[in-house]
Design a protein around this motif. Structure first.
Motif, PDB file in Angstrom:
ATOM      1  N   VAL A 118      31.628  42.683  43.428  1.00  0.00           N
ATOM      2  CA  VAL A 118      31.738  44.036  42.886  1.00  0.00           C
ATOM      3  C   VAL A 118      33.127  44.261  42.282  1.00  0.00           C
ATOM      4  CG1 VAL A 118      31.560  46.501  43.408  1.00  0.00           C
ATOM      5  CG2 VAL A 118      30.037  44.867  44.540  1.00  0.00           C
ATOM      6  N   GLU A 119      33.152  44.318  40.965  1.00  0.00           N
ATOM      7  CA  GLU A 119      34.395  44.503  40.203  1.00  0.00           C
ATOM      8  C   GLU A 119      34.048  45.186  38.892  1.00  0.00           C
ATOM      9  OE1 GLU A 119      35.098  40.315  39.942  1.00  0.00           O
ATOM     10  OE2 GLU A 119      34.137  40.130  37.996  1.00  0.00           O
ATOM     11  N   GLU A 120      35.082  45.701  38.218  1.00  0.00           N
ATOM     12  CA  GLU A 120      34.901  46.284  36.893  1.00  0.00           C
ATOM     13  C   GLU A 120      34.775  45.156  35.862  1.00  0.00           C
ATOM     14  OE1 GLU A 120      34.539  49.379  36.103  1.00  0.00           O
ATOM     15  OE2 GLU A 120      35.668  50.664  37.488  1.00  0.00           O
ATOM     16  N   THR A 154      34.783  40.765  51.253  1.00  0.00           N
ATOM     17  CA  THR A 154      35.934  41.051  50.399  1.00  0.00           C
ATOM     18  C   THR A 154      36.060  40.042  49.249  1.00  0.00           C
ATOM     19  OG1 THR A 154      38.340  41.216  50.251  1.00  0.00           O
ATOM     20  CG2 THR A 154      37.478  39.885  52.063  1.00  0.00           C
ATOM     21  N   HIS A 155      36.419  40.591  48.092  1.00  0.00           N
ATOM     22  CA  HIS A 155      36.654  39.778  46.888  1.00  0.00           C
ATOM     23  C   HIS A 155      38.169  39.758  46.601  1.00  0.00           C
ATOM     24  CE1 HIS A 155      35.531  37.748  43.266  1.00  0.00           C
ATOM     25  NE2 HIS A 155      35.604  38.757  42.431  1.00  0.00           N
ATOM     26  N   GLY A 156      38.970  40.052  47.661  1.00  0.00           N
ATOM     27  CA  GLY A 156      40.414  40.191  47.475  1.00  0.00           C
ATOM     28  C   GLY A 156      40.728  41.575  46.931  1.00  0.00           C
ATOM     29  N   ALA A 185      43.343  42.568  44.060  1.00  0.00           N
ATOM     30  CA  ALA A 185      43.641  42.814  42.638  1.00  0.00           C
ATOM     31  C   ALA A 185      43.162  41.684  41.722  1.00  0.00           C
ATOM     32  CB  ALA A 185      45.135  43.050  42.450  1.00  0.00           C
ATOM     33  N   HIS A 186      42.179  40.915  42.192  1.00  0.00           N
ATOM     34  CA  HIS A 186      41.569  39.856  41.386  1.00  0.00           C
ATOM     35  C   HIS A 186      42.577  38.820  40.870  1.00  0.00           C
ATOM     36  CE1 HIS A 186      38.219  38.156  38.949  1.00  0.00           C
ATOM     37  NE2 HIS A 186      37.505  38.733  39.905  1.00  0.00           N
ATOM     38  N   HIS A 187      43.571  38.499  41.716  1.00  0.00           N
ATOM     39  CA  HIS A 187      44.491  37.406  41.376  1.00  0.00           C
ATOM     40  C   HIS A 187      43.822  36.087  41.712  1.00  0.00           C
ATOM     41  CE1 HIS A 187      47.983  39.907  40.641  1.00  0.00           C
ATOM     42  NE2 HIS A 187      47.738  40.573  41.746  1.00  0.00           N
ATOM     43  N   ALA A 228      36.550  34.253  46.566  1.00  0.00           N
ATOM     44  CA  ALA A 228      37.740  34.240  45.709  1.00  0.00           C
ATOM     45  C   ALA A 228      37.389  34.632  44.281  1.00  0.00           C
ATOM     46  CB  ALA A 228      38.348  32.838  45.705  1.00  0.00           C
ATOM     47  N   PRO A 229      38.305  35.338  43.595  1.00  0.00           N
ATOM     48  CA  PRO A 229      38.101  35.634  42.180  1.00  0.00           C
ATOM     49  C   PRO A 229      37.860  34.336  41.393  1.00  0.00           C
ATOM     50  CG  PRO A 229      39.941  36.889  43.017  1.00  0.00           C
ATOM     51  CD  PRO A 229      39.531  35.948  44.117  1.00  0.00           C
ATOM     52  N   ALA A 230      36.821  34.329  40.590  1.00  0.00           N
ATOM     53  CA  ALA A 230      36.501  33.189  39.716  1.00  0.00           C
ATOM     54  C   ALA A 230      36.448  31.858  40.476  1.00  0.00           C
ATOM     55  CB  ALA A 230      37.492  33.113  38.543  1.00  0.00           C
ATOM     56  N   PHE A 231      36.044  31.903  41.762  1.00  0.00           N
ATOM     57  CA  PHE A 231      35.884  30.677  42.574  1.00  0.00           C
ATOM     58  C   PHE A 231      37.140  29.815  42.538  1.00  0.00           C
ATOM     59  CE2 PHE A 231      31.645  31.899  41.007  1.00  0.00           C
ATOM     60  CZ  PHE A 231      31.090  32.256  42.218  1.00  0.00           C
ATOM     61  N   LEU A 253      26.012  37.202  41.363  1.00  0.00           N
ATOM     62  CA  LEU A 253      25.999  38.005  40.136  1.00  0.00           C
ATOM     63  C   LEU A 253      27.094  39.058  40.216  1.00  0.00           C
ATOM     64  CD1 LEU A 253      22.163  38.605  39.701  1.00  0.00           C
ATOM     65  CD2 LEU A 253      23.619  37.336  38.112  1.00  0.00           C
ATOM     66  N   HIS A 254      27.397  39.682  39.081  1.00  0.00           N
ATOM     67  CA  HIS A 254      28.373  40.768  39.028  1.00  0.00           C
ATOM     68  C   HIS A 254      27.674  42.015  38.462  1.00  0.00           C
ATOM     69  CE1 HIS A 254      30.565  36.978  38.484  1.00  0.00           C
ATOM     70  NE2 HIS A 254      31.558  37.555  39.136  1.00  0.00           N
ATOM     71  N   PRO A 255      28.103  43.195  38.891  1.00  0.00           N
ATOM     72  CA  PRO A 255      27.475  44.411  38.346  1.00  0.00           C
ATOM     73  C   PRO A 255      27.552  44.475  36.813  1.00  0.00           C
ATOM     74  CG  PRO A 255      28.797  44.948  40.270  1.00  0.00           C
ATOM     75  CD  PRO A 255      29.042  43.502  39.984  1.00  0.00           C
TER      76      PRO A 255
END
Ligand SMILES: [Zn+2]
Length: 286
Positions: free
Chosen positions: A9-11, A80-82, A84-86, A122-125, A230-232
């Protein structure tokens, strides 16, 4: 066999594709789409009586706590996806730990106390051989599993060297790793001696649905649940255009977004899905 469905879940403007064109300082000025898009997924899942794992970015939880409460009210798993998407490999261990802590605090605040978070994505694996130390930090924060390691040929990072994602020697299936957590990787299928991550994200949108179905059947025939992601924003045909993004990144980000919802609906009607916490309950000791 029940498969696992996971949503990061992210923008849309936080996706890796736009990292170099949209600065984090601009995030608060961008038109927000995450609440509406995630609610569409929640409605679709409710329609099918299905639950999933939602790896929510702390940044999103901070700004939209009601969305976190909706996810929990639907009986879904919160992960959790972290914050700030670092990407993991762009952080030092101390920075990674601080980002993870901020995200967990934001999720806890949004959830109104006990959040029961067990897992990290993790962001972008971006959890690779170079950043394996992250698994120990995930464990030290009380989490029981990570779902970030793609067992594929590493893809080189464009900036600062290192590997962006992929760990060739990693297992394709849930494994208890020496760092003391479970690694539950997104699914891959073996094609011509290589592992391909075909049941999530861009692949899910690009490949015909029959190929996705066949991939899930093949994984199940190996005695393993498939793990989809998937992502929204992948279900948002109305997403505002992002100026300045490279054409290939834009293509990968937008291709077939108008079809994702229909494809997911079809899969939900023909096979059973659940959150990682339930699908891997035996391993996670739930
Ligand atoms: Zn992400």
């Amino acid at each position: 066999m029940r498969n696992a469905l996971t949503i990061d879940v992210e923008e849309y403007f936080q996706a890796h594709a736009f990292e170099r064109v949209i600065d984090r300082a601009e995030w608060d000025r961008m038109p927000s789409r995450v609440v509406a898009n995630t609610r569409r997924i929640l409605a679709l899942l409710a329609e099918h009586g299905t639950r999933a794992t939602f790896f929510v970015l702390g940044w999103v939880a901070e700004r939209h706590p009601e969305l976190v409460r909706d996810i929990l009210a639907g009986g879904h798993e919160l992960g959790t996806h972290g914050h700030a998407h670092h990407l993991v490999y762009r952080q030092t261990p101390a920075e990674f730990a601080a980002d993870l802590e901020t995200s967990l605090a934001a999720l806890r605040r949004a959830a109104g106390g006990a959040d029961g978070v067990l897992g990290y994505r993790a962001p972008a694996f971006s959890l690779t051989d170079d950043t394996r130390w992250a698994l120990g930090i995930v464990r030290d924060h009380g989490l029981r599993y990570d779902s970030s390691i793609l067992p594929v040929t590493p893809r080189q990072a464009a900036l600062r060297g290192g590997k962006r994602y992929g760990m060739t020697a990693a297992s394709r299936f849930a494994t208890r790793v020496p760092e003391g957590v479970w690694e539950i990787p997104p699914s891959t299928v073996r094609v011509g001696g290589r592992n391909l991550a075909v049941v999530g994200g861009g692949w899910f949108r690009i490949l015909p649905l029959w190929l996705t179905r066949r991939a899930i059947r093949r994984i199940n025939a190996e005695g393993q649940p498939a793990v989809l992601y998937l992502h929204p924003w992948e279900m948002d045909p109305e997403e505002p255009a992002v100026a300045g993004a490279p054409a290939l990144a834009r293509f990968r980000h937008r291709v077939n977004v108008g079809r994702t919802e229909g494809r997911l609906r079809a899969l939900l009607s023909e096979s059973a899905f659940g959150p990682l916490r339930d699908v891997f309950a035996t391993q996670l000791g739930q």
